[in-house]
Design an enzyme around this catalytic site. Structure first.
Site, PDB file in Angstrom:
ATOM      1  CG  ASP A 231      39.703  33.389  37.958  1.00  0.00           C
ATOM      2  OD1 ASP A 231      40.518  32.940  38.786  1.00  0.00           O
ATOM      3  OD2 ASP A 231      38.470  33.386  38.141  1.00  0.00           O
TER       4      ASP A 231
ATOM      5  N   GLY B 235      47.495  46.922  41.864  1.00  0.00           N
ATOM      6  CA  GLY B 235      48.426  46.167  41.022  1.00  0.00           C
ATOM      7  C   GLY B 235      48.852  44.844  41.638  1.00  0.00           C
TER       8      GLY B 235
ATOM      9  CG  ASP C  29      31.240  42.024  37.712  1.00  0.00           C
ATOM     10  OD1 ASP C  29      31.881  41.608  38.702  1.00  0.00           O
ATOM     11  OD2 ASP C  29      30.383  41.358  37.113  1.00  0.00           O
TER      12      ASP C  29
ATOM     13  CB  THR D  92      33.119  38.579  38.847  1.00  0.00           C
ATOM     14  OG1 THR D  92      32.239  39.238  39.749  1.00  0.00           O
ATOM     15  CG2 THR D  92      33.038  37.075  39.039  1.00  0.00           C
TER      16      THR D  92
HETATM   17  P1  ATP Z   1      38.486  38.651  41.861  1.00  0.00           P
HETATM   18  O1  ATP Z   1      38.232  37.700  42.995  1.00  0.00           O
HETATM   19  O2  ATP Z   1      37.647  39.907  41.942  1.00  0.00           O
HETATM   20  O3  ATP Z   1      38.496  38.002  40.531  1.00  0.00           O
HETATM   21  P2  ATP Z   1      41.002  38.758  43.083  1.00  0.00           P
HETATM   22  O4  ATP Z   1      40.524  39.170  44.448  1.00  0.00           O
HETATM   23  O5  ATP Z   1      41.409  37.369  42.877  1.00  0.00           O
HETATM   24  O6  ATP Z   1      39.974  39.198  42.005  1.00  0.00           O
HETATM   25  P3  ATP Z   1      42.493  41.197  42.811  1.00  0.00           P
HETATM   26  O7  ATP Z   1      43.777  41.398  43.530  1.00  0.00           O
HETATM   27  O8  ATP Z   1      41.307  41.956  43.321  1.00  0.00           O
HETATM   28  O9  ATP Z   1      42.262  39.636  42.705  1.00  0.00           O
HETATM   29  O10 ATP Z   1      42.666  41.584  41.281  1.00  0.00           O
HETATM   30  C1  ATP Z   1      43.519  40.861  40.413  1.00  0.00           C
HETATM   31  C2  ATP Z   1      44.166  41.828  39.453  1.00  0.00           C
HETATM   32  O11 ATP Z   1      43.131  42.457  38.693  1.00  0.00           O
HETATM   33  C3  ATP Z   1      44.934  42.968  40.111  1.00  0.00           C
HETATM   34  O12 ATP Z   1      46.273  42.601  40.389  1.00  0.00           O
HETATM   35  C4  ATP Z   1      44.823  44.049  39.068  1.00  0.00           C
HETATM   36  O13 ATP Z   1      45.808  43.867  38.068  1.00  0.00           O
HETATM   37  C5  ATP Z   1      43.446  43.795  38.458  1.00  0.00           C
HETATM   38  N1  ATP Z   1      42.412  44.644  39.073  1.00  0.00           N
HETATM   39  C6  ATP Z   1      41.547  44.315  40.045  1.00  0.00           C
HETATM   40  N2  ATP Z   1      40.758  45.360  40.375  1.00  0.00           N
HETATM   41  C7  ATP Z   1      41.150  46.378  39.590  1.00  0.00           C
HETATM   42  C8  ATP Z   1      40.728  47.741  39.435  1.00  0.00           C
HETATM   43  N3  ATP Z   1      39.740  48.252  40.183  1.00  0.00           N
HETATM   44  N4  ATP Z   1      41.362  48.495  38.512  1.00  0.00           N
HETATM   45  C9  ATP Z   1      42.361  47.997  37.741  1.00  0.00           C
HETATM   46  N5  ATP Z   1      42.793  46.715  37.833  1.00  0.00           N
HETATM   47  C10 ATP Z   1      42.204  45.928  38.741  1.00  0.00           C
HETATM   48  O1  RIB Z   2      37.130  33.921  40.376  1.00  0.00           O
HETATM   49  C1  RIB Z   2      35.828  34.198  39.945  1.00  0.00           C
HETATM   50  C2  RIB Z   2      34.996  32.950  39.987  1.00  0.00           C
HETATM   51  O2  RIB Z   2      34.877  32.528  41.318  1.00  0.00           O
HETATM   52  C3  RIB Z   2      33.581  33.124  39.493  1.00  0.00           C
HETATM   53  O3  RIB Z   2      33.440  32.958  38.106  1.00  0.00           O
HETATM   54  C4  RIB Z   2      32.814  32.095  40.296  1.00  0.00           C
HETATM   55  O4  RIB Z   2      32.438  30.976  39.550  1.00  0.00           O
HETATM   56  C5  RIB Z   2      33.731  31.711  41.452  1.00  0.00           C
HETATM   57  O5  RIB Z   2      34.144  30.438  41.330  1.00  0.00           O
END
Ligand code: ATP
Ligand code: RIB
Length: 295
Positions: free
Chosen positions: A245, A217, A239, A241
């Site tokens: 955002d 969270g 996934d 990714t």
């Molecule tokens: P990414 O780089 O993968 O886009 P991030 O590293 O910037 O994400 P995270 O903290 O991993 O950020 O995830 C952002 C939000 O996405 C979390 O606060 C949560 O709400 C949601 N999230 C990410 N992974 C999960 C998961 N496995 N299950 C449910 N929600 C998730």
């Molecule tokens: O946050 C995810 C993004 O990081 C991807 O779409 C990729 O383009 C990288 O910039």
């Protein structure tokens, strides 16, 4: 409708799906390859538009075929791209490996994004009309700072995603209203691994912080109040990714509509949980009705 300006990157994501990411010197055979529009700026713009915001995107695509596809993706999600420039040369690309647990590793080649070193004519006027400005760190820092300072001049709230992680100049932190790092970025910025302690450190620099904690969270902290942890829905990630955002785009819309922070964080978590259950960045971002149904 919340008016949201996004100053940020557009990338074409070149994604390899594999059982496990290769170690240094290792070659692995992957399962599938996909070309998916992404980039942290464009992702936040698409997420916010699909969540119900009135969104405009400032940045640059290249003069290649990817540039045309990136423009099309933004437009088809309802993002205004009047101020999106086209730079001679390649668009930004992100070279992504996604493993069977849905986790990724990414190399970004900035391409056209690297040409956005400052605001262009018209950008400040657009920022001035927005309720908030979303910023990340895939454009040159000089442009990010320019944008944040313009927002501050016009009383527009700034939300900064400090990704990819890097040291932030004090001038940028001084014009940041809400900082949204993930836990690794928070640790890089503070030198502290524990998110609660990192949040306390970050509050010395900015008035409000949300640290995203993946499947655990998010943690919200503001000066003079007890920190708040908001859980993420339990789902199976294919996934992740673009999860961060999606979270920021939805959070911006919710805050702009006047939802109190705890509810806004819960709504953003519902949006991000939908995102992680689907492959890709922009392709996985939910529409408002889906978020409302899930929250
Ligand atoms: P990414 O780089 O993968 O886009 P991030 O590293 O910037 O994400 P995270 O903290 O991993 O950020 O995830 C952002 C939000 O996405 C979390 O606060 C949560 O709400 C949601 N999230 C990410 N992974 C999960 C998961 N496995 N299950 C449910 N929600 C998730
Ligand atoms: O946050 C995810 C993004 O990081 C991807 O779409 C990729 O383009 C990288 O910039």
């Amino acid at each position: 409708m919340t008016a949201i300006a996004v100053l940020g990157s557009t990338n074409m994501d070149l994604v390899a799906y594999v059982a496990h990411a290769p170690k240094r010197g290792e070659t692995v055979t992957g399962r599938e390859f996909r070309t998916i529009p992404g980039g942290k700026g464009a992702n936040q713009a698409v997420a916010a538009a699909r969540a119900g915001g009135e969104v405009s995107m400032v940045g640059a695509v290249g003069s290649d075929d990817f540039g045309a596809l990136l423009r099309h993706t933004l437009v088809s999600s309802g993002v205004d791209i009047d101020l999106l420039r086209t730079a001679d040369g390649p668009s930004g690309t992100a070279h992504i490996v996604v493993d069977d647990e849905g986790a990724n590793s990414i190399v970004v080649i900035p391409g056209a994004n690297g040409t956005v070193t400052a605001l262009a004519p018209g950008d400040e006027a657009l920022i001035a009309t927005a309720d908030m400005l979303l910023l990340q760190l895939e454009l040159p820092l000089s442009a990010v700072l320019d944008g944040a300072e313009a927002a501050r001049r016009h009383g527009v709230r700034t939300i900064l995603t400090p990704s990819p992680a890097q040291p932030l100049p004090p001038e940028l932190l001084a014009v940041t209203d809400l900082l949204v790092p993930n836990e690794h970025e928070a640790a890089t910025l503070t030198g502290v691994a524990d998110p609660h302690t990192a949040a306390e450190e970050l509050l010395r620099l900015v008035p409000e912080v949300v640290i995203t904690l993946g499947s655990a969270g998010s943690l919200y902290a503001t000066r003079g109040a007890t920190p708040l942890t908001v859980p993420a829905p339990e789902v199976t990630a294919v996934d992740t990714t673009g999860a961060g955002d999606t979270f920021v785009g939805a959070l911006a819309v919710a805050l702009g509509e006047g939802k109190p922070m705890p509810q806004a964080l819960g709504w953003a978590a519902a949006a991000a949980a939908l995102c992680v259950q689907r492959p890709g960045a922009s392709t996985s971002m939910p529409y408002r009705s889906e978020i409302d149904n899930a929250s």
